[in-house]
Motif scaffolding. Sequence first.
Motif, PDB file in Angstrom:
ATOM      1  N   ARG A  25       0.974  -1.271  -0.131  1.00  0.00           N
ATOM      2  CA  ARG A  25       0.017  -0.055  -0.190  1.00  0.00           C
ATOM      3  C   ARG A  25       0.885   1.376  -0.160  1.00  0.00           C
ATOM      4  O   ARG A  25       2.023   1.081   0.295  1.00  0.00           O
ATOM      5  CB  ARG A  25      -0.928  -0.130   1.366  1.00  0.00           C
ATOM      6  N   THR A  58      -8.585  -8.074  -9.458  1.00  0.00           N
ATOM      7  CA  THR A  58      -9.835  -7.115  -9.766  1.00  0.00           C
ATOM      8  C   THR A  58      -9.520  -5.796  -8.637  1.00  0.00           C
ATOM      9  O   THR A  58      -9.032  -6.108  -7.777  1.00  0.00           O
ATOM     10  CB  THR A  58     -11.070  -7.852  -9.792  1.00  0.00           C
ATOM     11  N   THR A  59     -10.145  -4.719  -9.116  1.00  0.00           N
ATOM     12  CA  THR A  59     -10.148  -3.586  -8.351  1.00  0.00           C
ATOM     13  C   THR A  59     -11.657  -3.396  -7.675  1.00  0.00           C
ATOM     14  O   THR A  59     -12.680  -3.962  -8.296  1.00  0.00           O
ATOM     15  CB  THR A  59      -9.703  -2.337  -8.969  1.00  0.00           C
ATOM     16  N   ASP A  64     -11.345  -3.751  -2.250  1.00  0.00           N
ATOM     17  CA  ASP A  64     -10.669  -3.687  -1.143  1.00  0.00           C
ATOM     18  C   ASP A  64     -10.174  -2.245  -0.727  1.00  0.00           C
ATOM     19  O   ASP A  64      -9.862  -1.429  -1.530  1.00  0.00           O
ATOM     20  CB  ASP A  64      -9.264  -4.432  -1.585  1.00  0.00           C
ATOM     21  N   GLU A  78      -6.779  -1.006  -1.084  1.00  0.00           N
ATOM     22  CA  GLU A  78      -5.885  -0.816  -2.337  1.00  0.00           C
ATOM     23  C   GLU A  78      -5.244   0.242  -2.807  1.00  0.00           C
ATOM     24  O   GLU A  78      -5.967   1.305  -2.819  1.00  0.00           O
ATOM     25  CB  GLU A  78      -6.734  -1.559  -3.478  1.00  0.00           C
ATOM     26  N   TRP A 109      -3.921   3.114  -5.642  1.00  0.00           N
ATOM     27  CA  TRP A 109      -3.963   3.339  -6.731  1.00  0.00           C
ATOM     28  C   TRP A 109      -3.315   2.537  -7.894  1.00  0.00           C
ATOM     29  O   TRP A 109      -2.153   2.104  -7.502  1.00  0.00           O
ATOM     30  CB  TRP A 109      -3.880   4.911  -7.043  1.00  0.00           C
ATOM     31  N   ARG A 110      -3.631   2.587  -9.145  1.00  0.00           N
ATOM     32  CA  ARG A 110      -2.964   1.750 -10.274  1.00  0.00           C
ATOM     33  C   ARG A 110      -3.347   2.243 -11.620  1.00  0.00           C
ATOM     34  O   ARG A 110      -4.304   3.044 -11.873  1.00  0.00           O
ATOM     35  CB  ARG A 110      -3.278   0.207 -10.150  1.00  0.00           C
ATOM     36  N   PRO A 147      -5.434  -1.632 -15.530  1.00  0.00           N
ATOM     37  CA  PRO A 147      -6.054  -2.750 -14.704  1.00  0.00           C
ATOM     38  C   PRO A 147      -5.074  -3.814 -14.694  1.00  0.00           C
ATOM     39  O   PRO A 147      -3.946  -3.745 -15.241  1.00  0.00           O
ATOM     40  CB  PRO A 147      -7.088  -3.143 -16.050  1.00  0.00           C
ATOM     41  N   TYR A 148      -5.512  -4.794 -14.051  1.00  0.00           N
ATOM     42  CA  TYR A 148      -4.622  -6.034 -13.757  1.00  0.00           C
ATOM     43  C   TYR A 148      -4.498  -6.587 -15.291  1.00  0.00           C
ATOM     44  O   TYR A 148      -5.647  -6.802 -16.044  1.00  0.00           O
ATOM     45  CB  TYR A 148      -5.433  -7.069 -13.023  1.00  0.00           C
TER      46      TYR A 148
END
Length: 500
Positions: A94, A134-135, A138, A141, A143-144, A147-148
């Motif tokens: 995190r 997946t986002t 959670d 989680e 930031w990203r 996507p995965y």
Amino acid sequence: MNITADCVVIGSGMGGGMTALALARRGLDVLLVERGERLRREPQNWSPEAVFLKRRYKPAETWLDGRGREYKPGVHYVVGGSTKVYGASLPRFRESDFEATEHDDGLSPAWPFRYADLEPYYAAAEAQLNVHGTTGQDPTEPWRSGPYPFPAMEHEPYVADLAERLRAQGVSPAANAMGVDLRPGGLCIRCGTCDGFPCLLGAKSDAETCAVDPALATGNLRLLTGVRIDRLETDPSGARVVAAVGVGDEGEVRITAAKFVVSAGAVNSAALLLRSADGKHPAGLANSSGRVGRNYMMHNNAHIAAFDATRRNDVVFQKTLSVNDWYHDGGDGKPGGVMQLVGKVQGSMMRLEAPYAPRFALDGFAARSVEWLVMSEDLPSPDNRVTLDASGRIVTQRTALGVAAHRRTMRTAKRLLHRVGYQIIGTQWFGIEMNSHMCGTVVAGEDPSRSVLDGHCRAHDVENLWVIDGGFFPSSAAMNPALTIAAQALRVVAESDLAA
Ligand SMILES: Cc1cc2nc3c(=O)[nH]c(=O)nc-3n(C[C@H](O)[C@H](O)[C@H](O)COP(=O)(O)OP(=O)(O)OC[C@H]3O[C@@H](n4cnc5c(N)ncnc54)[C@H](O)[C@@H]3O)c2cc1C
């Protein structure tokens, strides 16, 4: 035997494998030296008796604890290192894990770089390791930027129902980020022998499958197995490593190179630097700070087995769900920890904990239990350290820090499981031998008097030496470590002089 290369990488686990891949893709002539051999694909890969009871894939080696007692460490000396048996749970740390954070038992220190610095490399590592996730489930989680690579693994009916029951209690069950080959046409069959077992099908995203073999395919990597490096030698000024010296079946092996990367795993990397003491580095190579071997961490971990007599657990691939709600606040405003489903435990695997229980009783318990890992951050302490005894044997001294937060997380987890219907809850706290998440022994930092490596894992004291494995972690976070090791390996190769 004398060998030369542009760059030598010592150890082929997650740190070394990913570093070798990134270097080979940049066209460098890379030699990857591994003390073990390739782990054979054989029926025993999936045998609980062979893997857990007979310890087929662990070395006979023993280490000593701080009181001089022998124990069998959780290490794996094979191509791919510990990732050959890992659970392939590949979460990102995190944002707060890179910042200084106050815990019940002290301060978790800041890293010399931030989450944003690592984010592009997390994305690249997830792609290389076929991470499914997946986002939006959670609350903790990070930031990203995208996507995965692949959608999350679906829960089997027992786990889907458990997720609903947990949600009804106000927590947020979230899909685990998993590194398995469930791509269209992929090799994974969602078997029950993933977590803790080698994959007979090559369908797990371990470092051999996803890093070493693709690196060999570039034509730029040579893999030297069965050679244990015992010391690094420096030039007369002490400023540069000139050779890695070790031993193989045929006797001494001497490797010269322009650049050296140590990726032997947190404990063995520290031990190698300590063994490499010389006139210019009397306390061990790269150890002017005195920090080599210190700040040894391995998480505060425990297993929970929750039993419900009324509900049969027929799940095959169990490790698809986590509850991370207490990550930032375990109830008193300070970090707690996580609970994560583990691979389905079979009756025969419980033998270690209950040696006198009849097999039918263990099988009956396992048929109605669900198993979790509860994990909390282990704070760094200079007194928790790796040293060598007079004969050169590894000693690990550790008094766990962060135990208050772990106990609280365990209590919260157990209350939650009682509320969702489990009548019996068994716990197993990890001892010093369950060191699968080892880290922190050669910490990275900005201040050379308080750290061994800079933010790109280069030794402050030795200009052509890098250490890239779990050892560089300034803090342990409360998440599984392998993806962060992989991402940092890619970052170091992309941004430092290592590939120049
Ligand atoms: C049962 C189990 C389950 C796990 N599950 C997960 C999980 O789900 N998610 C996760 O993120 N992490 C998990 N881990 C932890 C993960 O495997 C490690 O964090 C990761 O492998 C560490 O990478 P590393 O490069 O630091 O060391 P390693 O992977 O241990 O690699 C070190 C390598 O160096 C070699 N070596 C050591 N000394 C020498 C020497 N002197 N000369 C030459 N070679 C040497 C070793 O043989 C080994 O191949 C698990 C570990 C275990 C054991």
